[in-house]
Motif scaffolding. Structure first.
Motif, mmCIF file in Angstrom:
data_model
loop_
_atom_site.group_PDB
_atom_site.id
_atom_site.type_symbol
_atom_site.label_atom_id
_atom_site.label_comp_id
_atom_site.label_asym_id
_atom_site.label_seq_id
_atom_site.Cartn_x
_atom_site.Cartn_y
_atom_site.Cartn_z
ATOM 1 N N ASN A 1 0.771 -0.901 -0.076
ATOM 2 C CA ASN A 1 -0.322 -0.203 0.419
ATOM 3 C C ASN A 1 0.538 1.395 0.044
ATOM 4 O O ASN A 1 0.624 2.301 -0.888
ATOM 5 C CB ASN A 1 -1.105 0.150 1.218
ATOM 6 C CG ASN A 1 -1.728 1.269 1.086
ATOM 7 O OD1 ASN A 1 -2.360 1.710 0.579
ATOM 8 N ND2 ASN A 1 -2.768 0.684 1.917
ATOM 9 N N ALA A 2 1.806 1.143 0.835
ATOM 10 C CA ALA A 2 2.591 2.504 0.913
ATOM 11 C C ALA A 2 3.743 2.656 -0.364
ATOM 12 O O ALA A 2 3.258 4.138 -0.878
ATOM 13 C CB ALA A 2 3.224 1.990 2.169
ATOM 14 N N ASN A 3 3.821 1.327 -0.273
ATOM 15 C CA ASN A 3 4.995 2.009 -2.195
ATOM 16 C C ASN A 3 3.443 1.696 -3.525
ATOM 17 O O ASN A 3 4.371 2.631 -4.300
ATOM 18 C CB ASN A 3 5.194 0.384 -2.384
ATOM 19 C CG ASN A 3 7.205 0.096 -1.084
ATOM 20 O OD1 ASN A 3 7.722 1.150 -2.075
ATOM 21 N ND2 ASN A 3 6.427 -0.924 -0.763
ATOM 22 N N MET A 4 2.863 1.800 -3.114
ATOM 23 C CA MET A 4 1.632 2.149 -4.220
ATOM 24 C C MET A 4 2.144 3.487 -4.447
ATOM 25 O O MET A 4 1.386 4.542 -5.305
ATOM 26 C CB MET A 4 0.068 1.578 -4.206
ATOM 27 C CG MET A 4 -0.904 2.068 -5.517
ATOM 28 S SD MET A 4 -2.508 0.568 -4.347
ATOM 29 C CE MET A 4 -2.743 1.721 -3.209
ATOM 30 N N HIS A 5 1.107 4.075 -3.134
ATOM 31 C CA HIS A 5 1.249 5.527 -3.206
ATOM 32 C C HIS A 5 2.362 6.384 -3.556
ATOM 33 O O HIS A 5 2.101 7.701 -3.793
ATOM 34 C CB HIS A 5 0.436 5.877 -1.901
ATOM 35 C CG HIS A 5 -0.830 5.610 -2.004
ATOM 36 N ND1 HIS A 5 -1.402 6.261 -2.709
ATOM 37 C CD2 HIS A 5 -1.578 4.940 -1.560
ATOM 38 C CE1 HIS A 5 -2.864 6.277 -2.540
ATOM 39 N NE2 HIS A 5 -2.850 4.765 -1.544
ATOM 40 N N SER A 6 3.508 5.969 -3.976
ATOM 41 C CA SER A 6 4.719 5.958 -2.956
ATOM 42 C C SER A 6 5.076 6.090 -4.716
ATOM 43 O O SER A 6 5.816 7.572 -5.236
ATOM 44 C CB SER A 6 5.441 5.030 -2.144
ATOM 45 O OG SER A 6 5.642 5.305 -1.183
ATOM 46 N N THR A 7 4.379 5.642 -5.733
ATOM 47 C CA THR A 7 4.589 5.641 -6.774
ATOM 48 C C THR A 7 3.913 6.603 -7.062
ATOM 49 O O THR A 7 4.632 7.715 -8.407
ATOM 50 C CB THR A 7 4.280 3.821 -7.430
ATOM 51 O OG1 THR A 7 4.618 3.238 -7.226
ATOM 52 C CG2 THR A 7 3.831 3.955 -9.332
ATOM 53 N N GLU A 8 2.826 6.507 -6.803
ATOM 54 C CA GLU A 8 2.379 8.123 -7.200
ATOM 55 C C GLU A 8 2.373 9.551 -7.441
ATOM 56 O O GLU A 8 3.331 10.023 -7.972
ATOM 57 C CB GLU A 8 0.881 8.039 -7.045
ATOM 58 C CG GLU A 8 -0.373 9.792 -7.129
ATOM 59 C CD GLU A 8 -1.488 9.684 -6.556
ATOM 60 O OE1 GLU A 8 -2.176 10.467 -6.817
ATOM 61 O OE2 GLU A 8 -1.263 8.575 -4.946
ATOM 62 N N ALA A 9 3.631 9.531 -6.226
ATOM 63 C CA ALA A 9 4.489 10.822 -5.453
ATOM 64 C C ALA A 9 5.509 10.677 -6.705
ATOM 65 O O ALA A 9 6.108 11.127 -6.861
ATOM 66 C CB ALA A 9 4.508 10.416 -4.254
ATOM 67 N N CYS A 10 6.069 9.844 -6.727
ATOM 68 C CA CYS A 10 7.234 9.368 -7.655
ATOM 69 C C CYS A 10 7.337 10.194 -8.855
ATOM 70 O O CYS A 10 8.335 10.584 -9.396
ATOM 71 C CB CYS A 10 7.864 7.710 -7.876
ATOM 72 S SG CYS A 10 8.271 7.623 -6.065
ATOM 73 N N LEU A 11 6.151 9.577 -9.551
ATOM 74 C CA LEU A 11 5.554 10.133 -10.464
ATOM 75 C C LEU A 11 5.226 11.271 -11.107
ATOM 76 O O LEU A 11 5.832 12.559 -11.910
ATOM 77 C CB LEU A 11 3.972 9.340 -11.279
ATOM 78 C CG LEU A 11 4.484 8.162 -12.004
ATOM 79 C CD1 LEU A 11 3.145 7.155 -12.646
ATOM 80 C CD2 LEU A 11 5.330 7.515 -13.235
ATOM 81 N N ILE B 1 9.615 0.381 -7.998
ATOM 82 C CA ILE B 1 8.245 -0.427 -7.600
ATOM 83 C C ILE B 1 7.586 -1.315 -8.312
ATOM 84 O O ILE B 1 7.205 -2.475 -7.499
ATOM 85 C CB ILE B 1 8.229 1.340 -6.509
ATOM 86 C CG1 ILE B 1 8.898 1.802 -6.286
ATOM 87 C CG2 ILE B 1 6.510 0.438 -5.923
ATOM 88 C CD1 ILE B 1 8.514 2.864 -5.287
ATOM 89 N N VAL B 2 6.944 -0.022 -8.849
ATOM 90 C CA VAL B 2 5.988 -1.160 -10.286
ATOM 91 C C VAL B 2 6.691 -2.605 -11.159
ATOM 92 O O VAL B 2 5.847 -3.026 -10.374
ATOM 93 C CB VAL B 2 5.741 -0.203 -11.300
ATOM 94 C CG1 VAL B 2 4.878 -0.495 -12.172
ATOM 95 C CG2 VAL B 2 4.444 1.009 -10.767
ATOM 96 N N VAL C 1 -0.040 1.131 -15.660
ATOM 97 C CA VAL C 1 0.080 2.172 -17.077
ATOM 98 C C VAL C 1 0.423 3.956 -17.497
ATOM 99 O O VAL C 1 0.858 4.363 -18.225
ATOM 100 C CB VAL C 1 -1.646 1.832 -18.276
ATOM 101 C CG1 VAL C 1 -2.823 3.196 -17.202
ATOM 102 C CG2 VAL C 1 -1.541 2.078 -18.849
ATOM 103 N N LYS C 2 0.419 4.394 -16.184
ATOM 104 C CA LYS C 2 0.832 5.462 -16.380
ATOM 105 C C LYS C 2 1.799 5.372 -15.684
ATOM 106 O O LYS C 2 2.819 6.426 -16.838
ATOM 107 C CB LYS C 2 -0.040 6.609 -14.320
ATOM 108 C CG LYS C 2 -1.343 6.978 -14.898
ATOM 109 C CD LYS C 2 -1.888 7.178 -13.942
ATOM 110 C CE LYS C 2 -1.319 8.602 -13.941
ATOM 111 N NZ LYS C 2 -1.740 10.095 -14.866
ATOM 112 N N VAL C 3 2.982 5.070 -15.505
ATOM 113 C CA VAL C 3 4.151 4.375 -15.768
ATOM 114 C C VAL C 3 4.680 4.605 -17.239
ATOM 115 O O VAL C 3 5.926 5.088 -17.661
ATOM 116 C CB VAL C 3 4.905 3.728 -14.088
ATOM 117 C CG1 VAL C 3 6.376 3.449 -14.812
ATOM 118 C CG2 VAL C 3 4.477 4.392 -13.271
ATOM 119 N N GLU C 4 4.210 3.814 -17.672
ATOM 120 C CA GLU C 4 4.412 2.826 -19.220
ATOM 121 C C GLU C 4 4.394 4.692 -19.202
ATOM 122 O O GLU C 4 5.202 4.620 -20.939
ATOM 123 C CB GLU C 4 3.344 1.775 -18.785
ATOM 124 C CG GLU C 4 3.833 1.741 -21.084
ATOM 125 C CD GLU C 4 2.340 1.700 -21.278
ATOM 126 O OE1 GLU C 4 2.627 0.355 -22.631
ATOM 127 O OE2 GLU C 4 1.232 1.576 -21.614
#
Length: 418
Positions: free
Chosen positions: A181-191, A209-210, A266-269
């Motif tokens: 969970n924390a890593n999922m929201h960290s992905t959003e923050a990193c983007l 992370i992904v 798909v946003k990271v992609e």
């Protein structure tokens, strides 16, 4: 701005192309914003009660305050009057009473300064800092600088390619836990950090992370995301078995998170394609598989409409309440994959999910959305006792008509959503 992936892929009959639907999304977003203004309080923002008012014992909440800064920043970029002062209020709170001036980092609430410092909270603070910086709000750059320093110094594990979970107030006693969970929201923050700071290291971190959680962990589990591990990456299958309704780390697996990981992947992609013109081929496949599993195991799992909260290790329903954020993230995943692929199946799900939200969750009496309902659509409090906050619901009204990359705030600055 032009989204290189989406416009020609959207079916001509898609709701997203319809001006009436866009106007509905905008109107619902405005309604949510008006409702959420009541959560402003001295020292930040607090959780609203079911009637839409602040309880007498309300406390400023670090997570909610950071989310409100981000959401009201998006609204300010849309040109909605009255939202900028709320961003300023939130930034002042995050630099003031919610900030640990002795050790760095942020408090969940000033009344409990010795609570553990969670990566989950700090990911939202970084997101808030990026949004406030884009607006040019006083203190925004300072908040962003403090947040990125904390993420890099304490949370980011270069060896593992993920965020560490939590620490004591003085950054000692790292928790023996790695969480999705924390890593999922960290992905959003990193983007967002990659887009706002221009530092590609943050995009590389989102990618790592992904890759770890989606490609290496969820893939072998039928694209259902196991969430709880120790620091040696041993899966903790019985984690919180005695706390199945935990709001951040529930027992079993959470279909809403499968959907959330799907649209983040798909946003990271898209971010990689936007930067380099190339992205790993597994990203689109895995994103589609995640949403497929979310809908297969989460939607109407007990025979009645709505996405349930959790499933067990046999993919059977476990906690069956319908949390508002689960439906919101499924909507976002469906529309992001619709924009990416043009598949009519995602249009069908996008409409079905909004129909369910409109029928079961939008609260026309008190405002906002109901935080959770049971299988029959009655208000429930098994997991969430208070009113839904702005973050998930408002983003669900904004994301459908924006490109997959850049991040939502930067995309809003460069385009008009209506």
């Amino acid at each position: 701005m032009t989204d290189l992936l989406s416009p020609m892929l959207l079916p001509e009959t898609s709701w997203v192309r319809r001006s009436a639907h866009r106007l509905w999304l905008a109107a619902e977003g405005r309604r949510l914003l008006r409702f959420a203004q009541a959560s402003r309080m001295e020292g930040g923002f607090g959780a609203l009660g079911r009637d839409g008012s602040l309880p007498r014992d309300a406390q400023p909440d670090g997570i909610l305050t950071a989310r409100m800064v981000h959401a009201f920043s998006m609204a300010t970029l849309q040109g909605i009057p009255g939202c900028l002062p709320l961003v300023q209020h939130g930034v002042a709170a995050l630099l003031g009473p919610l900030h640990d001036k002795d050790h760095g980092g942020w408090f969940e609430t000033p009344s409990a300064p010795n609570n553990r410092k969670q990566a989950y909270l700090h990911a939202f603070v970084a997101l808030a800092g990026s949004s406030a910086t884009l607006l040019g709000v006083e203190g925004g750059e300072k908040l962003l600088s403090l947040a990125t320093e904390i993420l890099e110094t304490h949370y980011w594990s270069e060896e593992e390619g993920v965020m560490r979970e939590s620490f004591a107030r003085d950054w000692s006693d790292e928790e023996d836990y790695r969480g999705a969970n924390a890593n999922m929201h960290s992905t959003e923050a990193c983007l967002a950090l990659a887009d706002i700071t221009g530092n590609d290291e943050w995009l590389k971190r989102a990618h790592r992370i992904v890759h770890r959680f989606v490609h290496e962990i969820a893939g072998p589990h039928d694209y259902c995301m196991p969430e709880h591990f120790n620091r040696d990456w041993v899966l903790l299958r019985d984690y919180n078995k005695d706390k199945p309704t935990d709001s951040l780390r529930p027992y079993g697996m959470t279909p809403g998170h499968f959907a959330e990981w799907a649209h983040l992947t798909v946003k990271v992609e898209a971010a990689l394609l936007r930067r380099d013109g190339v992205a790993p081929g597994w990203m689109l496949h895995d994103s589609r598989a995640l949403l497929d599993s979310a809908l297969r195991y989460g939607w109407a799992a007990d025979g009645k409409p709505g996405m349930i909260y959790t499933i067990d290790w046999d993919h059977k329903p476990h906690v069956t309440v319908r949390a508002h954020w689960v439906q919101a993230e499924a909507v976002t995943a469906a529309v992001n994959l619709l924009k990416r692929t043009g598949s009519p199946a995602y249009e069908t799900w996008y409409r079905k999910l909004w129909d369910y939200i409109a029928e079961a969750l939008i609260d026309h009496e008190h405002g906002g959305w109901r935080n959770e309902v049971d299988a029959d659509g009655h208000i429930s409090g098994e997991v969430y006792a208070d009113k839904a906050d702005l973050y998930h619901a408002f983003q669900a009204t904004v994301a459908p008509i924006l490109p997959l990359s850049p991040c939502l705030t930067l995309a809003l600055r460069e385009s008009d959503i209506v």
